[in-house]
Scaffold this motif. Structure first.
Motif: not given
Length: 113
Positions: A92-113
């Motif tokens: 748990w942390w404040n802004g967890l969902k937003r931080n994950i979205a930012g991290f995944v947005a930087k991953c080329h493989n995740c963007q293909k999913v």
């Protein structure tokens, strides 16, 4: 995880940085006054929200969590929603969902999913 009867390096790092996070410090004060039930302090001295580890506002700790969750041999590039559900069960942390979205947005493989 325990190594030779001592805390893991990660847990020790989380614990040492709890006092540096203003939000977690306020929650800890509330917990000690027993005025909120969602947060508790375990026997290890680490703050938890409904059983989930409260991670201090520290970019290195959060990056370590993301990298481990994302690079594990058992992990797949599942996108932000699935990654959020997986990590939400543990952390748990404040802004967890937003931080994950930012991290995944930087991953080329995740963007293909």
């Amino acid at each position: 995880m325990v190594h030779n009867g001592s805390e893991s390096f990660f847990m020790a790092d989380v614990k040492s940085k709890h006092g540096l996070d203003k939000i977690l410090t306020k929650f800890r004060e509330v917990v000690l006054k027993k005025s909120v039930e969602a947060f508790s302090q375990g026997g290890d001295g680490v703050l938890r929200c409904e059983g989930r580890l409260c991670v201090p506002n520290d970019d290195d700790l959060r990056e370590q969590i993301f990298s481990e969750a994302h690079s594990s041999r058992y992990s797949i590039h599942s996108g932000a929603s699935k990654k959020y559900l997986d990590l939400w069960e543990i952390y748990w942390w404040n802004g967890l969902k937003r931080n994950i979205a930012g991290f995944v947005a930087k991953c080329h493989n995740c963007q293909k999913v």
